[in-house]
Design a protein around this motif. Structure first.
Motif, mmCIF file in Angstrom:
data_model
loop_
_atom_site.group_PDB
_atom_site.id
_atom_site.type_symbol
_atom_site.label_atom_id
_atom_site.label_comp_id
_atom_site.label_asym_id
_atom_site.label_seq_id
_atom_site.Cartn_x
_atom_site.Cartn_y
_atom_site.Cartn_z
ATOM 1 N N VAL A 129 -26.389 46.711 -10.960
ATOM 2 C CA VAL A 129 -25.659 45.518 -10.548
ATOM 3 C C VAL A 129 -24.315 45.885 -9.919
ATOM 4 C CG1 VAL A 129 -26.807 43.946 -12.152
ATOM 5 C CG2 VAL A 129 -24.732 45.150 -12.879
ATOM 6 N N HIS A 130 -23.898 47.134 -10.046
ATOM 7 C CA HIS A 130 -22.653 47.600 -9.446
ATOM 8 C C HIS A 130 -22.694 49.116 -9.322
ATOM 9 C CE1 HIS A 130 -18.367 47.803 -8.541
ATOM 10 N NE2 HIS A 130 -18.300 48.804 -9.394
ATOM 11 N N GLY A 131 -22.149 49.636 -8.239
ATOM 12 C CA GLY A 131 -22.069 51.084 -8.076
ATOM 13 C C GLY A 131 -23.357 51.664 -7.534
ATOM 14 N N GLY A 132 -23.654 52.884 -7.954
ATOM 15 C CA GLY A 132 -24.852 53.564 -7.491
ATOM 16 C C GLY A 132 -24.687 55.064 -7.576
ATOM 17 N N ALA A 133 -25.649 55.779 -7.051
ATOM 18 C CA ALA A 133 -25.695 57.232 -7.187
ATOM 19 C C ALA A 133 -24.480 57.950 -6.622
ATOM 20 C CB ALA A 133 -26.964 57.765 -6.505
ATOM 21 N N ASN A 134 -23.836 57.379 -5.617
ATOM 22 C CA ASN A 134 -22.694 58.042 -4.986
ATOM 23 C C ASN A 134 -21.352 57.451 -5.401
ATOM 24 O OD1 ASN A 134 -24.346 59.850 -3.480
ATOM 25 N ND2 ASN A 134 -24.850 58.143 -2.127
ATOM 26 N N GLU A 135 -21.349 56.684 -6.483
ATOM 27 C CA GLU A 135 -20.128 56.046 -6.977
ATOM 28 C C GLU A 135 -19.655 56.710 -8.269
ATOM 29 O OE1 GLU A 135 -18.603 53.686 -5.233
ATOM 30 O OE2 GLU A 135 -20.201 53.651 -3.734
ATOM 31 N N ALA A 136 -18.404 56.499 -8.630
ATOM 32 C CA ALA A 136 -17.851 57.055 -9.860
ATOM 33 C C ALA A 136 -18.191 56.191 -11.077
ATOM 34 C CB ALA A 136 -16.336 57.199 -9.740
ATOM 35 N N PHE A 137 -18.613 54.934 -10.842
ATOM 36 C CA PHE A 137 -18.937 54.007 -11.927
ATOM 37 C C PHE A 137 -20.150 53.196 -11.504
ATOM 38 C CE2 PHE A 137 -18.646 49.989 -14.210
ATOM 39 C CZ PHE A 137 -18.350 50.406 -15.497
ATOM 40 N N THR A 138 -21.133 53.107 -12.391
ATOM 41 C CA THR A 138 -22.349 52.341 -12.122
ATOM 42 C C THR A 138 -22.649 51.469 -13.323
ATOM 43 O OG1 THR A 138 -23.221 54.085 -10.702
ATOM 44 C CG2 THR A 138 -24.820 52.522 -11.586
ATOM 45 N N SER A 139 -23.077 50.245 -13.064
ATOM 46 C CA SER A 139 -23.411 49.307 -14.127
ATOM 47 C C SER A 139 -24.839 48.814 -13.928
ATOM 48 C CB SER A 139 -22.425 48.132 -14.103
ATOM 49 O OG SER A 139 -22.647 47.276 -15.189
ATOM 50 N N PHE A 140 -25.617 48.857 -15.012
ATOM 51 C CA PHE A 140 -26.995 48.375 -15.018
ATOM 52 C C PHE A 140 -27.084 47.128 -15.893
ATOM 53 C CE2 PHE A 140 -27.337 52.928 -14.348
ATOM 54 C CZ PHE A 140 -28.315 53.044 -13.361
#
Length: 128
Positions: free
Chosen positions: A43-54
């Motif tokens: 729901v936010h971020g992804g593989a190339n981000e520093a923060f990811t939310s599922f």
């Protein structure tokens, strides 16, 4: 203070639910692939981000690439699923290696454990 007295006091703040849990990772792309293989939706971020939310039901599982100390065993996240055996088969089909096949526990849950790539232990369970 007892549970009864806590419930009687309407002006007391109380815990209602867990909003999110955040786990550290040293490799965001690898961690994102792992959780996507389990069917978790970003729901936010992804593989190339520093923060990811599922999305995790009405809660969230977050990953952060911010690390402080080497990660050590800290406990486990227990995630209720609709069908433990089907979820186990899904994990295995994606090449993941659970610690053991689903089993019934004396505390009245069916469950199995899986360790994510950063060493966080996940328990997938369903009340019997």
């Amino acid at each position: 203070m007892t549970n009864d007295s806590m419930e009687e006091s309407s002006d007391e703040a109380r815990v209602e639910s867990v909003s999110a849990i955040t786990l550290a990772t040293n490799d965001m792309p690898r961690a994102v692939r792992f959780y996507e293989a389990l069917g978790f939706r970003i729901v936010h971020g992804g593989a190339n981000e520093a923060f990811t939310s599922f999305a995790l039901g009405s809660s969230f599982l977050n990953l952060t690439s911010e690390t402080h100390d080497p990660i050590r065993f800290w406990g486990r996240v227990i995630i209720h699923v609709s069908d433990v055996d089907a979820f186990y088969r899904k994990a295995v089909a994606h090449g993941l290696e659970p610690q053991f096949a689903p089993r019934d526990a004396p505390w009245n849950e069916r469950y199995f454990h899986l360790t994510d790539p950063d060493g966080h232990e996940l328990s997938f369970a369903r009340p019997l």
